[in-house]
Design a protein around this motif. Sequence first.
Motif, PDB file in Angstrom:
ATOM      1  N   CYS A  73     -29.462-110.084  84.535  1.00  0.00           N
ATOM      2  CA  CYS A  73     -29.740-108.662  84.219  1.00  0.00           C
ATOM      3  C   CYS A  73     -31.299-108.639  83.856  1.00  0.00           C
ATOM      4  O   CYS A  73     -31.520-109.299  82.959  1.00  0.00           O
ATOM      5  CB  CYS A  73     -28.693-108.287  83.370  1.00  0.00           C
ATOM      6  N   THR A  74     -31.749-107.306  84.135  1.00  0.00           N
ATOM      7  CA  THR A  74     -32.891-107.050  83.799  1.00  0.00           C
ATOM      8  C   THR A  74     -32.809-106.514  82.498  1.00  0.00           C
ATOM      9  O   THR A  74     -33.664-106.654  81.709  1.00  0.00           O
ATOM     10  CB  THR A  74     -33.570-105.918  84.771  1.00  0.00           C
ATOM     11  N   HIS A  75     -31.870-105.751  82.145  1.00  0.00           N
ATOM     12  CA  HIS A  75     -31.442-105.197  80.767  1.00  0.00           C
ATOM     13  C   HIS A  75     -30.045-104.722  80.869  1.00  0.00           C
ATOM     14  O   HIS A  75     -29.258-104.834  81.830  1.00  0.00           O
ATOM     15  CB  HIS A  75     -32.362-104.051  80.472  1.00  0.00           C
ATOM     16  N   THR A  76     -29.556-104.132  79.885  1.00  0.00           N
ATOM     17  CA  THR A  76     -27.992-104.061  79.523  1.00  0.00           C
ATOM     18  C   THR A  76     -27.825-102.220  79.262  1.00  0.00           C
ATOM     19  O   THR A  76     -26.661-102.134  78.705  1.00  0.00           O
ATOM     20  CB  THR A  76     -27.900-104.809  78.155  1.00  0.00           C
ATOM     21  N   HIS A  77     -28.674-101.678  79.795  1.00  0.00           N
ATOM     22  CA  HIS A  77     -28.116-100.146  80.193  1.00  0.00           C
ATOM     23  C   HIS A  77     -26.993-100.158  81.151  1.00  0.00           C
ATOM     24  O   HIS A  77     -26.717-100.866  81.655  1.00  0.00           O
ATOM     25  CB  HIS A  77     -29.186 -99.280  80.420  1.00  0.00           C
ATOM     26  N   LEU A  78     -26.157 -99.087  80.987  1.00  0.00           N
ATOM     27  CA  LEU A  78     -24.769 -99.056  81.412  1.00  0.00           C
ATOM     28  C   LEU A  78     -24.649 -98.947  83.053  1.00  0.00           C
ATOM     29  O   LEU A  78     -23.678 -99.153  83.466  1.00  0.00           O
ATOM     30  CB  LEU A  78     -23.941 -97.894  80.696  1.00  0.00           C
ATOM     31  N   ASP A  79     -25.854 -98.569  83.559  1.00  0.00           N
ATOM     32  CA  ASP A  79     -26.003 -98.681  85.124  1.00  0.00           C
ATOM     33  C   ASP A  79     -26.405-100.019  85.723  1.00  0.00           C
ATOM     34  O   ASP A  79     -26.361-100.049  86.595  1.00  0.00           O
ATOM     35  CB  ASP A  79     -26.906 -97.573  85.484  1.00  0.00           C
ATOM     36  N   LEU A  96     -27.134-114.977  83.084  1.00  0.00           N
ATOM     37  CA  LEU A  96     -28.335-114.997  82.159  1.00  0.00           C
ATOM     38  C   LEU A  96     -29.000-113.816  81.724  1.00  0.00           C
ATOM     39  O   LEU A  96     -29.009-112.854  82.637  1.00  0.00           O
ATOM     40  CB  LEU A  96     -29.530-115.895  83.124  1.00  0.00           C
ATOM     41  N   GLY A  97     -29.851-113.632  80.839  1.00  0.00           N
ATOM     42  CA  GLY A  97     -30.540-112.504  80.355  1.00  0.00           C
ATOM     43  C   GLY A  97     -30.643-112.507  78.724  1.00  0.00           C
ATOM     44  O   GLY A  97     -30.774-113.664  78.359  1.00  0.00           O
ATOM     45  N   LYS A  98     -30.910-111.512  78.154  1.00  0.00           N
ATOM     46  CA  LYS A  98     -31.088-111.148  76.921  1.00  0.00           C
ATOM     47  C   LYS A  98     -30.125-110.432  76.216  1.00  0.00           C
ATOM     48  O   LYS A  98     -29.272-109.544  76.720  1.00  0.00           O
ATOM     49  CB  LYS A  98     -32.458-110.687  76.608  1.00  0.00           C
ATOM     50  N   LEU A  99     -29.690-110.659  74.707  1.00  0.00           N
ATOM     51  CA  LEU A  99     -28.782-110.097  74.286  1.00  0.00           C
ATOM     52  C   LEU A  99     -28.728-108.592  74.259  1.00  0.00           C
ATOM     53  O   LEU A  99     -29.754-108.002  74.005  1.00  0.00           O
ATOM     54  CB  LEU A  99     -28.482-110.522  72.660  1.00  0.00           C
ATOM     55  N   PRO A 100     -27.910-107.561  74.245  1.00  0.00           N
ATOM     56  CA  PRO A 100     -27.976-106.164  74.148  1.00  0.00           C
ATOM     57  C   PRO A 100     -28.471-105.665  72.700  1.00  0.00           C
ATOM     58  O   PRO A 100     -27.904-106.196  71.940  1.00  0.00           O
ATOM     59  CB  PRO A 100     -26.772-105.599  74.577  1.00  0.00           C
ATOM     60  N   PRO A 101     -29.219-104.822  72.593  1.00  0.00           N
ATOM     61  CA  PRO A 101     -29.424-103.923  71.440  1.00  0.00           C
ATOM     62  C   PRO A 101     -28.211-103.208  71.008  1.00  0.00           C
ATOM     63  O   PRO A 101     -27.472-102.803  71.955  1.00  0.00           O
ATOM     64  CB  PRO A 101     -30.599-103.148  71.639  1.00  0.00           C
ATOM     65  N   ASP A 102     -27.987-103.103  69.716  1.00  0.00           N
ATOM     66  CA  ASP A 102     -26.686-102.391  69.123  1.00  0.00           C
ATOM     67  C   ASP A 102     -27.106-101.089  68.846  1.00  0.00           C
ATOM     68  O   ASP A 102     -27.246-100.841  67.506  1.00  0.00           O
ATOM     69  CB  ASP A 102     -26.237-103.188  68.054  1.00  0.00           C
ATOM     70  N   ASP A 103     -27.366-100.399  69.856  1.00  0.00           N
ATOM     71  CA  ASP A 103     -27.914 -98.600  69.456  1.00  0.00           C
ATOM     72  C   ASP A 103     -26.729 -97.825  70.375  1.00  0.00           C
ATOM     73  O   ASP A 103     -27.230 -96.468  70.236  1.00  0.00           O
ATOM     74  CB  ASP A 103     -29.047 -98.736  70.010  1.00  0.00           C
ATOM     75  N   GLY A 104     -25.745 -98.114  70.821  1.00  0.00           N
ATOM     76  CA  GLY A 104     -24.855 -97.241  71.563  1.00  0.00           C
ATOM     77  C   GLY A 104     -25.418 -96.837  73.006  1.00  0.00           C
ATOM     78  O   GLY A 104     -24.543 -96.205  73.474  1.00  0.00           O
ATOM     79  N   ARG A 105     -26.386 -97.390  73.472  1.00  0.00           N
ATOM     80  CA  ARG A 105     -27.030 -96.933  74.862  1.00  0.00           C
ATOM     81  C   ARG A 105     -26.956 -98.196  75.770  1.00  0.00           C
ATOM     82  O   ARG A 105     -27.351 -98.103  76.866  1.00  0.00           O
ATOM     83  CB  ARG A 105     -28.351 -96.403  74.688  1.00  0.00           C
ATOM     84  N   HIS A 106     -26.413 -99.530  75.039  1.00  0.00           N
ATOM     85  CA  HIS A 106     -26.338-100.476  75.799  1.00  0.00           C
ATOM     86  C   HIS A 106     -24.933-101.066  75.995  1.00  0.00           C
ATOM     87  O   HIS A 106     -24.050-100.655  75.200  1.00  0.00           O
ATOM     88  CB  HIS A 106     -27.345-101.686  75.247  1.00  0.00           C
ATOM     89  N   ILE A 166     -38.395 -93.527  78.164  1.00  0.00           N
ATOM     90  CA  ILE A 166     -38.711 -94.184  77.213  1.00  0.00           C
ATOM     91  C   ILE A 166     -37.811 -93.734  75.796  1.00  0.00           C
ATOM     92  O   ILE A 166     -38.414 -92.707  75.364  1.00  0.00           O
ATOM     93  CB  ILE A 166     -40.287 -94.642  76.536  1.00  0.00           C
ATOM     94  N   GLY A 167     -36.901 -94.200  75.450  1.00  0.00           N
ATOM     95  CA  GLY A 167     -36.160 -93.740  74.508  1.00  0.00           C
ATOM     96  C   GLY A 167     -36.012 -94.386  73.097  1.00  0.00           C
ATOM     97  O   GLY A 167     -35.303 -95.475  73.040  1.00  0.00           O
ATOM     98  N   PRO A 168     -36.752 -94.045  72.040  1.00  0.00           N
ATOM     99  CA  PRO A 168     -36.701 -94.774  70.711  1.00  0.00           C
ATOM    100  C   PRO A 168     -35.336 -94.536  70.071  1.00  0.00           C
ATOM    101  O   PRO A 168     -34.419 -93.700  70.538  1.00  0.00           O
ATOM    102  CB  PRO A 168     -37.819 -93.918  70.018  1.00  0.00           C
ATOM    103  N   PRO A 169     -34.933 -95.360  69.274  1.00  0.00           N
ATOM    104  CA  PRO A 169     -35.532 -96.478  68.726  1.00  0.00           C
ATOM    105  C   PRO A 169     -35.782 -97.734  69.343  1.00  0.00           C
ATOM    106  O   PRO A 169     -36.848 -98.471  69.126  1.00  0.00           O
ATOM    107  CB  PRO A 169     -34.888 -96.596  67.318  1.00  0.00           C
TER     108      PRO A 169
END
Length: 283
Positions: A73-79, A96-106, A166-169
């Motif tokens: 996975c390139t990243h863990t957004h829901l799409d 394989l990939g990286k762990l998702p950030p814990d921000d409610g969007r992943h 680009i969506g902070p944080p």
Amino acid sequence: MELKAITPGRVDTLSERVRRITAPNPGVMTGPGTNAYVLGTHELALIDPGPELENHIEALLQLVGTRLRWILCTHTHLDHSPATAAIRAATNAQVLGKLPPDDGRHDPAFAPDRVLQDGEWLETPEFRLRAVHTPGHSSEHLCYLLDEERLLFTGDHVMQGSTVVIGPPDGSMSAYLASLEKLFALDVARFAPGHGHLIENPHDEVRRLIKHRLAREQKVLGALQSLGRGDLDALVVRAYDDVSPRLHPVARRSLTAHLLKLEQDGLARREDEQWIAASRRAD
């Protein structure tokens, strides 16, 4: 040359090593849908399984059969990543990939068997694939370089036909611009984005994106200097007056990222919900 329309569910052969299936999730943020890419003919890799949609998962499983070795996975957004669990269960492929950030969007369920590092290579007799860490759109974002074809799978780092939000944080404009600059060091012939068609002349596209982002930054700064101070509602109307008002809620996220970068550069500061123009800090 006119591009053939992308049809969700159809298998598109892009080269001798690469096939694409687009998920049936078209929209303002996803364009024609999220692209899943299958690499190889014997030992297969699947990049970005996409959303958890039954017909999409079935199409991918029919394509990969019993030969799938890796799910990346390139990243863990829901799409991009939620279909991973069903495909791993059906194929026993390594994730394989990286762990998702814990921000409610992943995707909180994404659990890689192996966390990839920047510059790490994956190899089969057919191809070599290099992980390239490109934070900005999200902090865990990876691109993947198919060495034999000089083809970079860019996920949402570079998209065809639309601008990356680009969506902070978790998202960072400073990190995004640095990650775009990082692509100049890669020997790349084409981009394979997470949404839209293949992108030719990739370094020219990166230059265009950097120019666009810096121009928007200047527009944000100009709006802030004109108002003296303002909240996001006031600033988005001025800084994104070339964008449809219906997209302003999305634009506010990238606006915030620009303001945070300006704050880092000493050109803006915050007081509660208000942003205030500031002079550049002394070195």
